[in-house]
Design a protein around this motif. Structure first.
Motif, short mmCIF file in Angstrom:
data_model
loop_
_atom_site.label_atom_id
_atom_site.label_comp_id
_atom_site.label_asym_id
_atom_site.label_seq_id
_atom_site.Cartn_x
_atom_site.Cartn_y
_atom_site.Cartn_z
N PRO A 1 0.83 -1.21 0.00
CA PRO A 1 0.00 0.00 0.00
C PRO A 1 0.86 1.26 0.00
O PRO A 1 1.84 1.38 0.75
N GLY A 2 0.50 2.19 -0.87
CA GLY A 2 1.16 3.50 -0.90
C GLY A 2 2.48 3.55 -1.62
O GLY A 2 3.11 4.62 -1.70
N VAL A 3 2.93 2.44 -2.17
CA VAL A 3 4.24 2.44 -2.84
C VAL A 3 4.18 3.22 -4.15
O VAL A 3 3.27 3.04 -4.96
N ARG A 4 5.16 4.09 -4.31
CA ARG A 4 5.38 4.82 -5.56
C ARG A 4 6.81 4.52 -5.98
O ARG A 4 7.73 4.68 -5.18
N ALA A 5 7.01 4.11 -7.22
CA ALA A 5 8.34 3.71 -7.66
C ALA A 5 8.65 4.33 -9.02
O ALA A 5 7.79 4.31 -9.92
N PRO A 6 9.85 4.87 -9.19
CA PRO A 6 10.24 5.37 -10.51
C PRO A 6 10.39 4.22 -11.50
O PRO A 6 10.77 3.10 -11.13
#
Length: 331
Positions: free
Chosen positions: A78-83
């Motif tokens: 949950p909430g992970v943002r990855a380039p």
């Protein structure tokens, strides 16, 4: 083996024996696969042997959190943002392949995840792969290799191979029924292989990835093919991204009883329940050399996701490494 053990422990699927990989009588090697590509398309020095026509882009992956019930992997926390560093490409081995003919589009990408982990994806715009085994990949290309004397393939040899391996027609049939997209942004992408997802309770569930374009699927019409020409995809996406990001809804489709996990030429039913686990946003075309030195491997995975025993999936990294070695050496 690991797959059979994991499924037996969870009781989530009862796989028929036919779904498990069988040892081939004449096993293919990574060198043979790359040699077969070179025999079909030529040796294009310094380029990828498969999907050589392509370019890179950058964006972001955002997890919805819904996948956390399936896996502990950081990809879907949950909430992970990855380039994201991505590469769009055309299937096959021709670096001058026209964009406006029947051919699969490809998307490879790498996510830099929390905890010093990463995940690579290698997906295509058809829900099935062209062959079932590395041996079929090798032998299919050999059967279609042009005769040096005529420059044309031997049709009788091709027909004999197809008659003995009818599954190699499934991808082409799907593409004929679903013409290629008028943009990389309007194409769906499919992970044709099964992966094993382990959740916090230790339960293992096989599933497949799919990516649906947020703006909807759009196929080329006959008029589009004429109007767009042979080299439009890169410029079209660059212009599209100048107006805003291209986005895909990312889904996982869990396997059900009886699904074959080791045959990438078989699609699962389209009406199968699936879980929306992330949003992929591509925001800009990257510099020409942004991923020249990268090898995307679909078995480069974070903890909580493991590869199935699909023989094509298992061969991808060794074959990619052989191709990478040759192009890095200027061959």
């Amino acid at each position: 083996m690991r797959l059979a053990l994991a499924i037996a422990l969870t009781g989530l699927l009862a796989l028929p024996a036919a779904s498990r990989a069988q040892a081939p009588s004449n096993p293919a090697t990574p060198e043979q696969l790359v040699d077969a590509l070179e025999g079909m398309f030529g040796r294009n020095a310094g380029l990828r042997r498969a999907h050589p026509k392509g370019f890179c882009a950058e964006g972001e992956w955002v997890s919805t959190g819904a996948g956390a019930a399936l896996t502990t992997a950081a990809t879907l926390a949950p909430g992970v943002r990855a380039p994201v560093l991505a590469r769009f490409s055309l299937a096959g081995g021709n670096p001058r392949a026209p964009d406006n003919v029947d051919n699969a589009r490809g998307l490879a990408m790498r996510l830099d995840l929390p905890g010093n982990e990463s995940q690579d994806f290698v997906v295509i715009s058809a829900p099935v792969f062209g062959v079932r085994t590395p041996e079929q990949f090798r032998d299919n290309l050999i059967a279609r290799r042009p005769d040096p004397a005529t420059g044309q393939p031997d049709q009788a040899r091709i027909q004999a191979f197809v008659a003995a391996n009818p599954e190699v027609t499934r991808q082409a049939a799907w593409i004929r029924a679903n013409p290629p997209s008028d943009s990389y942004a309007s194409a769906p992408y499919f992970g044709v292989h099964s992966f094993l997802f382990t959740n916090a309770a230790g339960q293992v569930r096989p599933a497949r990835w799919s990516f649906e374009p947020a703006e909807g699927r759009r196929s080329m019409t006959p008029e589009d093919r004429q109007r767009l020409g042979a080299n439009f995809l890169e410029a079209e996406l660059a212009a599209r991204l100048a107006r805003g990001p291209a986005e895909w809804r990312v889904f996982l489709t869990p396997a059900q009883e009886g699904d074959v996990l080791t045959d990438a030429t078989l699609a699962w039913p389209e009406d199968r329940p699936r879980v929306e686990v992330a949003r992929l946003s591509i925001r800009r075309v990257a510099a020409a050399d942004a991923c020249t030195g990268l090898m995307f491997s679909p078995v480069s995975l974070p903890r909580g996701i493991d590869p199935s025993e699909d023989p094509i999936l298992q061969m991808r990294t060794p074959a990619y490494a052989e191709s990478f070695s040759r192009r890095s050496g200027g061959q």
